[in-house]
Scaffold this active site. Structure first.
Site, short mmCIF file in Angstrom:
data_model
loop_
_atom_site.label_atom_id
_atom_site.label_comp_id
_atom_site.label_asym_id
_atom_site.label_seq_id
_atom_site.Cartn_x
_atom_site.Cartn_y
_atom_site.Cartn_z
N ASN A 176 34.47 33.64 -25.86
CA ASN A 176 33.31 32.82 -25.48
C ASN A 176 32.46 33.46 -24.38
O ASN A 176 31.70 32.79 -23.70
CB ASN A 176 33.77 31.44 -25.00
CG ASN A 176 34.48 30.67 -26.08
OD1 ASN A 176 34.05 30.68 -27.23
ND2 ASN A 176 35.59 30.01 -25.73
N GLU A 487 -3.23 -35.65 -0.46
CA GLU A 487 -4.07 -34.55 -0.94
C GLU A 487 -4.95 -34.05 0.21
O GLU A 487 -6.05 -34.52 0.42
CB GLU A 487 -4.93 -35.02 -2.12
CG GLU A 487 -5.80 -33.92 -2.70
CD GLU A 487 -6.69 -34.41 -3.84
OE1 GLU A 487 -7.56 -33.64 -4.27
OE2 GLU A 487 -6.54 -35.56 -4.29
N TYR A 831 -27.37 -12.54 0.87
CA TYR A 831 -28.35 -11.46 0.94
C TYR A 831 -29.19 -11.31 -0.32
O TYR A 831 -30.06 -10.47 -0.37
CB TYR A 831 -27.63 -10.13 1.20
CG TYR A 831 -26.72 -10.16 2.40
CD1 TYR A 831 -27.13 -10.77 3.59
CD2 TYR A 831 -25.47 -9.57 2.36
CE1 TYR A 831 -26.30 -10.80 4.69
CE2 TYR A 831 -24.63 -9.59 3.46
CZ TYR A 831 -25.04 -10.21 4.63
OH TYR A 831 -24.23 -10.24 5.71
#
Length: 1627
Positions: A176, A487, A831
């Site tokens: 190998n 609320e 604006y």
């Protein structure tokens, strides 16, 4: 000598035997060490120096490799000490199981090395079929045999030993070592088998090699230190290899092979059977029952169940030859069983990560979609639920140690890929893993909620701001305590005022900051982070998810009740519902204990003297008014919120607690069902039915004069949750729809309608600041919500950038947003300024206000129920909104196309189909299926490595596109490489231009894949939610745009009849009044009447006797008011009624109050003239039909539209036009560089958007799915609309014209063949040559772009832009336009004039047509109906193109309207599938069709206009398609007067058309439609005057902007009257 030599040899090599007189003497390494140490001791006596020297040698030693292996085995085989850990083993009695085992890793490793060697042989010889393993624990013998190719039995020529002896008996030998060779074996380092030999007392190798016809056998003993001679025999059988060894147990501190190690070795045998494909494994003579990897996995999961008791489901996929993967659910964290080349990688490695990462990535996507808890889920958490099995073959794998438990090779070096399929992932998401993850998420969320969102009972709690705690809360009287939830802070003040009456010991108050969360659909994260919910839980002492079934469990709470105290309006009802939902979802049992109640306050109070009546609902008050005759004598006060009540009133409310406290009672499962219906996401269809039934019931009640249902009568002491949901909360759901979904009639939502109402009422002649206007709207129209939302509504009404409004009703004076950011870049309302658009009152004529039903709020007359415009504005500007149960989405459509369809319907014809269209959009809109469209931008290939994007899909904003598409393409990602190399931007606020650079290869790849797809320049547009309120106030779902148009048409025509009746009555009264005044003056002058020195009574009596009428106008108005009051007594104006009823007797003030000046000759003549004029006006009106009135309004609107759009085009050019040179006549020149920078390149090749078969198939699937799913719901939604069931109209304009194609020089226009059923709306192509292209509108601007795109049949052929430009230029040369008039007209023509011109022209099929006109602005032929705007492509003459190329380039950019409108002709085209059948796209000129069209047009024109025919410039509108030619003028580019080749008159004609346009633009110049004009138009379109036919085609293309010529002057009914006051109502 011989002996010592032999010993040395033995010690050094361990291979051979020593000499001697007889037997073989074996000397081991340890013998040498012992002898050396003894010698050292004996010699050390009296030898100090020598002793020191020897000790150094002892410290620093050199060992042979064999000695080193035996001395330090853990370096090679792992530990040789016993280790106890959890391991998977195979026991005969239990099978595969994971248990604690004690084993020696080194022993396990040497066995595994031999086993892996056997498996490796399968990779060398595919014919290998069997491995036999024998384990004999008693005799300590292990044998592994395999067939297949044996080891070569041959002597190694270099080492001079046989190969088997070399590789099994000498270290560092292997096959190998060649790393260039890609192997998928387990062996790698050359140690494996030798290590087994070294740690064995006996190691035998047997092998047979058929190739060399020999067998081999050799035995090593004593840790490979002693060996026998090899036995070589002749052999003829099959190859095999067998390794038999006896482990040296003493080295492993073992006495025998115990059960644990044998079980482990047995498991490895099974591993081999599962991982080694095609090999049967025998263990101790028995074949293992494993057939492949999937069968092996079953050994692990067999008999295992998931948490629900179901057997684990295994997902298996053989990805390829090298990868085999199985996946199942793990309940013990992440688990993996994996093999690399048959090596068991028990610790995993990169190969496992490679697979798991893919699985986790896909699963986490599914989890995130399904994860409602909101808990963040990370990849490792998903991984913990996965059990994965991987069997793979890896080339030359690397490991972190010789033990090979963890594979470390990088995935890129694997030598193969493992791409799991979508089928695998889909199965993986259904195998129980997702459910397990979600259960874990839910558990984690629950744990967190229990930890954070639960509370225990404390007498005092801290850290909750604004809480006024009850003194007894949390004590022994806590069950008697009530928490009042209010609320807002103002309501809290009211409650605190009331506590002065009832005391603070048992009542606490806590204000809510608005609407609380719908916890039923909220995520875990939302609940965790919601302070409101957490505070309520802490205050009340609730424990999350605890059951409170037992009354005893309530004692753990700090409060025994919650009282809800909100405004008595619909939003207050919603808050009550959300609180009920909160308790019901988490603690449903509390509702059964009467845990909730509400505190109601009056919404209206009526007082008279000291008597005071309170009403708790508007229907109750209306009923009282109806039955109380003198209700006008009572003082009425409306209470819109709790803050309206005073502290004194608060004390009165709490003093009468019995009347104001309403208990909620639980009545059973129907209550649960009602709450779920209102708040569950799963009940959408049920909610639709619920609301539909409510609206139908309300409609029937109104029709029959029945009162509306209401709660809280005087006898109401309690109510069920079912009643609350179905009688009170439903009012909020309905009002939510009314606020979110517009009306079909005027296309407006209530907020928009209030703005328009205020603007009409103010009738400002000067601009007003948006912030100030918002305040005025709130005051004048009783707007009860935040002014910020109102300001945004005003801004949205004024926006006119591509993708917003096709017709903006307010003027944007300032920065109202651009297409760069989709309007988000608007300046602050402080604006910017606005005022009514000049088109607003033409769309919503003031005279119609008298017919509308105005609403009343707080006894104040506010906006009408709906306005009634002259065209359906809901189609012009589109609509979008999400309500309760329903959502609405409707695209914009072309204004002129809608006008034309209305005219067709007035003439008794069917409307043409229409495609969505957005003003100034220059891309294409193509029909994909029923109500499904594809919107495409524009992209051109400029050269081999450059593309140019000149248009983006509708509502794809420029900045967003850059950041989300181009930037990622430029920078790339880890997974995706960069696609483009650079890009530049040349946009303006109105146009788009990206110049993108990329490599030639990538450009070729992108073009092959489709540039529109690659650059994300296509989006889908679906119109399946066309839900609108009809004129009766009921929601209705419309299937097609034609349905909307038809319903609007019928209603509007009816209202024109009503208008005529009203006008006849009003003008009659005016006429009578003027007649009486004139007669009185004349009789006075003639002396027939004497008024001097007479009493008032005598004067009135005298006038009555002489036949004078009491003020006719006043009497008529009173009659109208009385009729209105009888029809709708509830909304009658009390003040007006009382005022009118207060006077009695005849009223002659209109006569007697005339000044003495009225007796002068001049005034008398003026009065008589006025009287006669009024009579003529009345007579004229009586002769007109409702249709005539409508046509006049349309003509006036179209004329003004031309002017407005011409002005817009002029504004776009502001700053690009130079100053005129003194003494020179003509238009100033454009600043060319500025224009060229933002204009499309003239050399680009246009890429035609493609609709693939896959897109069509997908659209069909969606349609089928929708039809199946919506069958029931549609029936519900449409239960009250029987009239319309139409199908989406088929194409209005079969193809969009490719602007590039239209620019082609060839006489024949190549048409893009469309797939059947595909319609395209194309804006003029962006090619410079085609002005129309420039006109292409952004997908969101409807008007102009529509007509053009429809008209142009785009040719699939891609034509270079430069040629188109040349043609266009030539065409322009034809037309010389004065910027003042022609140019304006040109712009108009581009938009609509093309049609006009076309109408007037007779077109020949002439190959040479004005390129720019033809290409870019299809003109409608006269043959087409006047209304036709369908574009016809004429073929431009190349020469013209070249001349005007430059001009056209400019023109394209600025001819904003791209018309894809369909005209009558267009429709014909649409009806026919063939390209030629459509006049618009037929060959440049279809004479016969044109003539027919012309005749139609003429007839239509006659019918249309009561006004002088010349105003009928509607044909010009058709010309709109000629926009290209006009566009030059639009931009201020001087148009060359040179006549088109050979046809000077052509130029003239063009000029004429231009002048007409100018007339439209310049009110002062109005050119009557005359034959000459037609001629000029011809010229404009074509060099051939014959182009009449062509005209019609083009006209349809450019949605005809109704020519100003048609009806320039609006018919004035009262304008001439001196008595303007009488007509104030019309102003």
């Amino acid at each position: 000598m011989a002996k010592s030599g032999g010993g040395g040899g033995g010690g050094g090599g361990g291979g051979g035997g020593g000499g001697g007189s007889g037997g073989l003497t074996c000397v081991t390494l340890f013998d040498n060490q012992i002898n050396a140490s003894k010698k050292e001791e004996s010699e050390s006596v009296n030898k100090n120096d020598t002793s020191k020297k020897m000790s150094v040698e002892r410290v620093y030693q050199k060992k042979t490799q064999l000695e080193h292996i035996l001395l330090r085995p853990d370096t090679y085989i792992g530990s040789v000490e016993p280790l106890t850990q959890l391991m998977w083993v195979y026991d005969e009695d239990v099978g595969m199981n994971c248990r604690e085992v004690t084993f020696v890793p080194g022993l396990y490793k040497i066995f595994d090395e031999i086993l892996v060697n056997a498996a490796d042989n399968k990779q060398r010889d595919k014919n290998m079929t069997c491995i036999k393993i024998s384990i004999d624990p008693e005799s300590n013998i292990i044998s592994i045999w395999n067939n297949g190719k044996g080891i070569p039995v041959v002597e190694h020529k270099v080492e001079k030993v046989y190969v088997p002896a070399l590789i099994f008996g000498q270290l560092l030998t292997s096959s190998n070592y060649d790393d260039d060779e890609k192997k998928v074996t387990g062996g790698r380092n050359g140690y494996g088998a030798k290590l087994c030999n070294i740690f064995s007392t006996k190691f035998t190798v047997e092998t047979a090699c058929k190739e060399y016809k020999h067998s081999f056998k050799q035995t090593w003993m004593n840790n490979m230190m002693k060996t026998s001679e090899p036995k070589i025999k002749h052999f003829e059988g099959d190859d095999y290899t067998c390794i038999t060894f006896q482990p040296d147990l003493s080295k492993f501190k073992m006495e025998n092979l115990d059960k644990d190690i044998v079980s482990l070795m047995t498991r490895r045998a099974y591993d081999l059977a599962g991982s080694c494909k095609g090999v049967k494994v025998m263990l101790n003579g028995k074949k293992l029952p494993v057939n492949g990897f999937r069968s092996y996995v079953d050994l692990y999961v067999k008999d295992k169940l998931d948490e629900t008791g179901v057997a684990l489901k295994v997902i298996h996929e053989v990805v390829n030859e090298r990868w085999d993967v199985c996946l199942t659910l793990s309940e013990k964290g992440f688990q993996q069983i994996s093999f690399v080349n048959s090596i068991a990688t028990t610790k995993g490695g990169r190969h496992v990560d490679y697979v798991v990462d893919q699985v986790v990535g896909k699963l986490i996507e599914v989890v995130k979609k399904k994860n409602k808890a909101g808990v963040s889920v990370k990849p490792f958490q998903v991984k913990n639920h996965i059990w994965v099995f991987v069997n793979c073959l890896i080339e030359n794998p690397s490991f972190d140690s010789q033990t090979k438990e963890n594979m470390t090779l990088q995935p890129k070096s694997f030598g193969s890929k493992c791409q799991l399929s979508e089928k695998f992932f889909k199965a993986a998401s259904n195998c129980g893993i997702i459910e397990s993850i979600l259960n874990w998420v839910k558990f984690k969320a629950q744990t967190q909620l229990n930890k954070k969102c639960s509370s225990v009972k404390h007498s005092k709690i801290k850290g909750i701001p604004k809480l006024d705690d009850a003194n007894d809360a949390g004590g022994k009287h806590s069950l008697d305590c009530t928490l009042i939830l209010t609320e807002g802070d103002s309501a809290k003040s009211l409650a605190v005022s009331g506590l002065g009456v009832i005391g603070r010991d048992r009542y606490g108050v806590f204000p809510l900051r608005g609407k609380i969360l719908n916890v039923r659909e909220a995520s875990h994260k939302q609940i965790m982070e919601n302070a409101e919910i957490n505070n309520i839980i802490k205050i009340v002492g609730l424990q999350y998810k605890k059951s409170y079934e037992d009354p005893e469990s309530l004692k753990s709470l700090r409060y025994g009740k919650i009282m809800i105290m909100t405004d008595q309006d619909q939003d207050g009802s919603h808050i009550k519902g959300l609180l009920i939902n909160f308790i019901h979802h988490n603690w449903p049992s509390l509702l059964k204990h009467g845990f909730l109640e509400e505190f109601i306050t009056p919404i209206v109070k009526a007082s008279k003297n000291k008597q005071e009546l309170s009403f708790y609902s508007i229907p109750e008050f209306d009923e009282w008014k109806k039955h109380m005759e003198n209700h006008k004598a009572w003082k009425i006060k409306y209470y819109k919120g709790l803050g309206t009540s005073t502290a004194k009133e608060a004390k009165e409310y709490f003093a009468d607690m019995e009347r104001h406290r309403i208990l909620f009672r639980y009545a059973g499962p129907e209550d649960d069902a009602a709450i779920t219906l209102a708040f569950s996401k799963k009940k959408i269809d049920d909610r639709k039915e619920w609301l539909t039934n409510f609206m139908e019931d309300r409609r029937q009640r109104r029709l029959h004069g029945l009162p509306e249902q209401f709660l809280y009568g005087t006898a109401t002491k309690h109510l069920t949750y079912n009643d609350f949901i179905n009688k009170e909360l439903i009012l909020f759901s309905n009002s939510d729809n009314e606020r979110s979904i517009p009306s079909l009639v005027d296309g407006l939502k209530p907020g928009q309608r209030k703005v328009l109402f205020t603007c009409f009422k103010r009738n400002d002649k000067r601009e007003v600041k948006v912030a100030q206007l918002a305040g005025s709207v709130a005051e004048m129209s009783a707007y009860h919500h935040g002014e910020q939302a109102l300001m945004m509504t005003i801004v949205n009404l004024a926006q006119n950038f591509v993708g917003s409004n096709n017709v903006n009703l307010l003027q944007p004076i300032g920065q109202f947003g651009t297409r760069l950011h989709g309007g988000k870049d608007a300046a602050s309302p402080r604006y910017i300024f606005t005022m009514l658009s000049p088109l607003a009152r033409l769309l919503f004529p003031s005279v119609d206000d008298n017919l509308l039903k105005f609403l009343y709020d707080d006894n104040q007359r506010v906006e009408p129920e709906w306005y009634i415009p002259i065209i359906p504005m809901v189609l012009v500007n589109g609509a979008e909104g999400i309500g309760t149960g329903w959502a609405c989405k409707l695209p914009n459509y072309d204004t002129r196309e809608i006008v034309n369809n209305v005219r067709r319907m007035l003439d008794g014809l069917d409307p043409h189909p229409m495609l969505p269209n957005y003003k100034n959009f220059r891309g294409t809109i193509q029909e994909l299926g029923q109500n499904q469209y594809v919107v495409s931008g524009e992209i051109f290939v400029v050269d081999r490595n450059t593309v140019e994007i000149t248009e983006l899909p509708v509502r794809t904003w420029t900045q967003v596109y850059k950041e989300q598409v181009l930037e990622p393409m430029l920078n790339g990602t880890e997974k995706t490489p960069a696609l483009i190399s650079d890009y530049k931007e040349y946009h303006t606020d109105t146009t788009v231009k990206f110049v993108v650079k990329m490599t030639e290869e990538k450009l070729a790849q992108a073009e092959a894949a489709g540039l529109h797809k690659v650059f994300k320049l296509q989006t889908s547009l679906t119109c399946n939610s066309m839900v609108l309120f009809d004129h009766m106030g009921c929601l209705k779902k419309y299937e097609t745009v034609q349905d909307i148009l038809k319903e609007f048409f019928d209603l509007r025509l009816h209202y024109y009849s009503l208008r005529k009746e009203w006008l006849v009555g009003m003008l009659g009264a005016e006429s009578t009044k003027l007649n009486n005044q004139a007669r009185f003056i004349l009789e006075k002058i003639q002396g027939k009447i004497t008024i001097e020195n007479r009493s008032k009574r005598d004067l009135i009596q005298m006038l009555v006797q002489r036949g004078y009428e009491s003020d006719p106008v006043k009497a008529w108005k009173e009659a109208q008011e009385k009729a209105a009051e009888e029809e709708d007594p509830q909304n009658a104006n009390d003040d007006a009624s009382s005022a009118s009823g207060s006077t009695s007797g005849p009223d002659f003030n209109y006569i007697l109050n005339m000044s003495l000046w009225s007796l002068t000759k001049e005034k008398v003549e003026e009065l008589i003239k006025h009287r006669d004029s009024k009579e003529r006006e009345l007579n004229d009106l009586k002769r007109k039909s409702a249709s005539d009135l409508w046509k006049e309004d349309l003509a006036a609107f179209v004329e003004e539209l031309e002017k407005v759009e011409a002005q817009e085009r002029e504004d776009v050019l502001a700053g690009m036009v130079g100053k005129p040179i003194k003494g020179k006549v003509g238009k100033p020149k454009m600043k060319k560089l500025q224009l060229e920078e933002t204009m499309p390149s003239p050399f680009g090749r246009r890429i035609v958007p493609q609709i693939t078969s896959a897109m069509k198939a997908d659209a069909s699937r969606k349609l089928l799915k929708k039809k199946k799913g919506d069958a029931d719901s549609v029936a519900i939604k449409m239960e009250f609309d029987e009239e319309f069931g139409g199908v989406q109209a088929e194409g209005g304009g079969d193809d969009t014209v490719n602007t590039a194609a239209s620019g082609t020089k060839t006489p024949k226009l190549k048409r893009e063949k469309k797939e059947p059923g595909t319609r395209v709306r194309r804006a003029p192509s962006s090619t410079k040559s085609s002005a129309k292209k420039v006109k292409k509108r952004n997908p969101w601007s409807d008007d102009e772009s529509k007509s053009e795109s429809d008209l142009e049949e785009s040719e699939p052929v891609i034509i270079p832009r430069d040629s188109l430009l040349r043609r266009a230029a030539a065409d322009r040369a034809k037309y010389t336009f004065d910027f003042s008039k022609e140019e304006d007209d040109a712009h108009d023509d581009d938009d609509a004039n093309n049609n006009n011109d076309l109408d007037e022209l007779k077109v020949k099929a002439s190959p040479v047509i004005n390129d720019r006109e033809d290409e870019f602005v299809p003109s409608d032929s006269v043959e087409k109906d006047e209304y036709d705007f369908s574009p016809v492509k004429s073929k431009p003459s190349p020469e013209k193109m070249s001349q005007e190329k430059k001009n056209q380039d400019f023109g394209n950019i600025f001819s904003f309207p791209s018309y894809s409108q369909k005209t009558d002709d267009d429709t014909t085209k649409l009806d026919s599938d063939e390209e030629d059948s459509t006049p618009v796209f037929s060959s440049p000129f279809a004479p016969k069709q044109t003539e027919k069209m012309l005749s139609k047009t003429v007839a239509a024109k006659k019918a249309k206009v009561d006004v002088p025919p010349k105003p009928k410039r509607a044909p010009k509108a058709k010309k709109m398609e000629t926009v290209n030619s006009d566009s030059d003028s639009e931009f201020g580019i001087p148009k060359k007067t040179a006549a088109p080749k050979g046809k000077g008159r052509g130029a003239k004609k063009r000029k004429t058309s231009g002048s007409e346009n100018e007339g439209e633009y310049n009110p002062g110049k109005k050119a009557p439609k005359s034959t000459p004009c037609k001629k000029s138009k011809k010229a404009a379109f074509d060099q051939d005057s014959d182009v009449e036919i062509f005209q019609s085609g083009f006209a349809s293309e450019t949605a005809p902007k109704p020519r100003t010529g048609r009806a320039r002057k609006e018919v004035k009914y009262f304008a001439e009257s001196d008595e303007d006051d009488d007509f104030d109502m019309f102003n």
